[in-house]
Design a protein around this motif. Structure first.
Motif, mmCIF file in Angstrom:
data_model
loop_
_atom_site.group_PDB
_atom_site.id
_atom_site.type_symbol
_atom_site.label_atom_id
_atom_site.label_comp_id
_atom_site.label_asym_id
_atom_site.label_seq_id
_atom_site.Cartn_x
_atom_site.Cartn_y
_atom_site.Cartn_z
ATOM 1 N N HIS A 189 -21.274 114.297 -20.971
ATOM 2 C CA HIS A 189 -20.683 115.612 -20.737
ATOM 3 C C HIS A 189 -20.397 115.766 -19.245
ATOM 4 O O HIS A 189 -20.831 114.979 -18.432
ATOM 5 N N TYR A 190 -19.659 116.820 -18.919
ATOM 6 C CA TYR A 190 -19.270 117.020 -17.533
ATOM 7 C C TYR A 190 -20.138 118.050 -16.817
ATOM 8 O O TYR A 190 -19.787 118.536 -15.762
ATOM 9 N N ASP A 191 -21.286 118.372 -17.397
ATOM 10 C CA ASP A 191 -22.201 119.312 -16.754
ATOM 11 C C ASP A 191 -23.220 118.595 -15.881
ATOM 12 O O ASP A 191 -24.111 119.211 -15.328
ATOM 13 N N SER A 192 -23.113 117.301 -15.763
ATOM 14 C CA SER A 192 -24.079 116.499 -15.026
ATOM 15 C C SER A 192 -23.482 116.015 -13.709
ATOM 16 O O SER A 192 -22.278 115.795 -13.603
ATOM 17 N N ASP A 193 -24.348 115.833 -12.729
ATOM 18 C CA ASP A 193 -23.898 115.264 -11.458
ATOM 19 C C ASP A 193 -23.427 113.824 -11.629
ATOM 20 O O ASP A 193 -22.768 113.277 -10.753
ATOM 21 N N TYR A 194 -23.771 113.197 -12.741
ATOM 22 C CA TYR A 194 -23.414 111.798 -12.976
ATOM 23 C C TYR A 194 -22.154 111.633 -13.828
ATOM 24 O O TYR A 194 -21.762 110.525 -14.137
ATOM 25 N N ALA A 195 -21.542 112.718 -14.192
ATOM 26 C CA ALA A 195 -20.390 112.647 -15.085
ATOM 27 C C ALA A 195 -19.252 111.804 -14.517
ATOM 28 O O ALA A 195 -18.502 111.178 -15.265
ATOM 29 N N VAL A 224 -19.134 109.012 -13.349
ATOM 30 C CA VAL A 224 -19.204 107.601 -13.732
ATOM 31 C C VAL A 224 -18.341 107.325 -14.961
ATOM 32 O O VAL A 224 -17.758 106.253 -15.100
ATOM 33 N N ASN A 225 -18.227 108.310 -15.831
ATOM 34 C CA ASN A 225 -17.505 108.121 -17.084
ATOM 35 C C ASN A 225 -16.034 108.527 -17.026
ATOM 36 O O ASN A 225 -15.294 108.277 -17.968
ATOM 37 N N VAL A 226 -15.626 109.149 -15.946
ATOM 38 C CA VAL A 226 -14.243 109.623 -15.848
ATOM 39 C C VAL A 226 -13.221 108.512 -16.113
ATOM 40 O O VAL A 226 -12.270 108.717 -16.866
ATOM 41 N N PRO A 227 -13.381 107.308 -15.557
ATOM 42 C CA PRO A 227 -12.369 106.267 -15.812
ATOM 43 C C PRO A 227 -12.257 105.856 -17.281
ATOM 44 O O PRO A 227 -11.276 105.242 -17.673
ATOM 45 N N PHE A 228 -13.236 106.224 -18.092
ATOM 46 C CA PHE A 228 -13.232 105.834 -19.503
ATOM 47 C C PHE A 228 -12.916 107.010 -20.421
ATOM 48 O O PHE A 228 -12.945 106.876 -21.634
ATOM 49 N N ASP A 229 -12.600 108.162 -19.855
ATOM 50 C CA ASP A 229 -12.288 109.357 -20.620
ATOM 51 C C ASP A 229 -10.785 109.359 -20.914
ATOM 52 O O ASP A 229 -9.978 109.869 -20.138
ATOM 53 N N ASP A 230 -10.413 108.761 -22.040
ATOM 54 C CA ASP A 230 -9.001 108.596 -22.377
ATOM 55 C C ASP A 230 -8.249 109.913 -22.470
ATOM 56 O O ASP A 230 -7.103 110.014 -22.038
ATOM 57 N N ALA A 231 -8.888 110.948 -23.015
ATOM 58 C CA ALA A 231 -8.217 112.245 -23.140
ATOM 59 C C ALA A 231 -7.906 112.821 -21.760
ATOM 60 O O ALA A 231 -6.792 113.305 -21.521
ATOM 61 N N ALA A 232 -8.875 112.761 -20.853
ATOM 62 C CA ALA A 232 -8.642 113.275 -19.500
ATOM 63 C C ALA A 232 -7.570 112.454 -18.795
ATOM 64 O O ALA A 232 -6.691 113.013 -18.124
ATOM 65 N N LEU A 233 -7.627 111.139 -18.949
ATOM 66 C CA LEU A 233 -6.630 110.281 -18.301
ATOM 67 C C LEU A 233 -5.224 110.561 -18.820
ATOM 68 O O LEU A 233 -4.257 110.566 -18.050
ATOM 69 N N VAL A 247 -31.843 93.844 -5.951
ATOM 70 C CA VAL A 247 -31.346 95.218 -5.852
ATOM 71 C C VAL A 247 -30.622 95.604 -7.137
ATOM 72 O O VAL A 247 -30.821 96.700 -7.671
ATOM 73 N N ALA A 248 -29.788 94.716 -7.651
ATOM 74 C CA ALA A 248 -29.067 94.987 -8.900
ATOM 75 C C ALA A 248 -30.042 95.253 -10.039
ATOM 76 O O ALA A 248 -29.837 96.174 -10.842
ATOM 77 N N ASN A 249 -31.104 94.471 -10.125
ATOM 78 C CA ASN A 249 -32.105 94.669 -11.177
ATOM 79 C C ASN A 249 -32.788 96.025 -11.048
ATOM 80 O O ASN A 249 -33.052 96.688 -12.048
ATOM 81 N N ARG A 250 -33.073 96.436 -9.807
ATOM 82 C CA ARG A 250 -33.714 97.740 -9.595
ATOM 83 C C ARG A 250 -32.757 98.891 -9.927
ATOM 84 O O ARG A 250 -33.187 99.947 -10.373
ATOM 85 N N LEU A 251 -31.481 98.699 -9.692
ATOM 86 C CA LEU A 251 -30.490 99.749 -9.942
ATOM 87 C C LEU A 251 -30.084 99.858 -11.411
ATOM 88 O O LEU A 251 -29.599 100.902 -11.845
ATOM 89 N N GLN A 252 -30.255 98.802 -12.175
ATOM 90 C CA GLN A 252 -29.765 98.763 -13.550
ATOM 91 C C GLN A 252 -30.229 99.950 -14.400
ATOM 92 O O GLN A 252 -29.407 100.564 -15.078
ATOM 93 N N PRO A 253 -31.511 100.335 -14.398
ATOM 94 C CA PRO A 253 -31.911 101.494 -15.203
ATOM 95 C C PRO A 253 -31.187 102.783 -14.803
ATOM 96 O O PRO A 253 -30.803 103.577 -15.656
ATOM 97 N N GLU A 254 -30.996 102.969 -13.516
ATOM 98 C CA GLU A 254 -30.293 104.175 -13.049
ATOM 99 C C GLU A 254 -28.825 104.121 -13.459
ATOM 100 O O GLU A 254 -28.250 105.128 -13.880
ATOM 101 N N ILE A 255 -28.220 102.963 -13.369
ATOM 102 C CA ILE A 255 -26.819 102.815 -13.790
ATOM 103 C C ILE A 255 -26.688 103.128 -15.278
ATOM 104 O O ILE A 255 -25.781 103.849 -15.696
ATOM 105 N N GLU A 256 -27.596 102.613 -16.080
ATOM 106 C CA GLU A 256 -27.564 102.890 -17.522
ATOM 107 C C GLU A 256 -27.760 104.367 -17.806
ATOM 108 O O GLU A 256 -27.103 104.939 -18.678
ATOM 109 N N ARG A 257 -28.655 105.015 -17.061
ATOM 110 C CA ARG A 257 -28.874 106.456 -17.246
ATOM 111 C C ARG A 257 -27.609 107.231 -16.889
ATOM 112 O O ARG A 257 -27.206 108.150 -17.602
ATOM 113 N N MET A 258 -26.959 106.841 -15.818
ATOM 114 C CA MET A 258 -25.727 107.508 -15.412
ATOM 115 C C MET A 258 -24.635 107.324 -16.453
ATOM 116 O O MET A 258 -23.901 108.257 -16.773
ATOM 117 N N GLN A 259 -24.522 106.130 -16.996
ATOM 118 C CA GLN A 259 -23.483 105.848 -17.978
ATOM 119 C C GLN A 259 -23.743 106.539 -19.312
ATOM 120 O O GLN A 259 -22.819 106.738 -20.090
#
Length: 173
Positions: A29-35, A37-46, A13-25
């Motif tokens: 920008h914040y115009d995507s439904d996947y944004a 995922v990156n919020v915890p790494f957005d130092d300015a927002a934090l 399952v992890a192998n099948r999910l990996q491409p989607e996880i990479e695409r999400m990461q």
């Protein structure tokens, strides 16, 4: 086995999910439904959020009202219950937290009474309005109620006791 699932099945399952996880990461920008995922790494927002938290904590609120419905409210409530327990308000916390997540007039009236009692005792009340669109009927109606109470209590500076969590360019923005 982990939780009754064989490790090899988990790895498949992890192998099948990996491409989607990479695409999400890869979304930057914040115009995507996947944004999210990156919020915890957005130092300015934090940093912005941390500064706002410190500013509101300095007010020493005794009552916090979260106004929202559905996911806007449930996420906050789930985190609170996971970290602090379902009966948090009965444990004599520094600040009680209530969720105005319905148009049930009896329930909302009970929260209003609690807010008014706190204000009568000169305690600080903080309201967090959460709505992605800013147009959800229940949230708008409840926001109006609590903003009126804050305006009556604090006058022109009532906005210092409000936090709005919304999307950029929403009706609340």
């Amino acid at each position: 086995k982990s939780c009754g699932i064989d490790r090899s099945e988990l790895q498949l399952v992890a192998n099948r999910l990996q491409p989607e996880i990479e695409r999400m990461q890869s979304v930057s920008h914040y115009d995507s439904d996947y944004a999210f995922v990156n919020v915890p790494f957005d130092d300015a927002a934090l940093q912005t959020i941390s500064a706002l938290i410190e500013q509101k904590k300095a007010l020493q609120p005794k009552v916090i009202v979260v106004v929202g419905i559905g996911g806007s409210n449930l996420g906050t409530q789930a985190v609170q219950e996971a970290l602090l327990g379902k009966l948090y308000n009965l444990q004599q916390p520094e600040a009680e937290i209530y969720y105005a997540d319905t148009v049930d007039s009896d329930y909302i009236y009970d929260i209003i009474l609690r807010v008014e009692q706190a204000l009568e005792r000169q305690e600080v009340v903080l309201v967090n309005i959460i709505s992605k669109s800013g147009t959800t009927t229940e949230t708008v109606a409840n926001s109006e109620l609590f903003l009126t109470i804050l305006n009556n209590a604090y006058g022109d500076v009532y906005k210092n006791y409000v936090v709005v969590t919304t999307d950029k360019n929403s009706a609340l923005w």
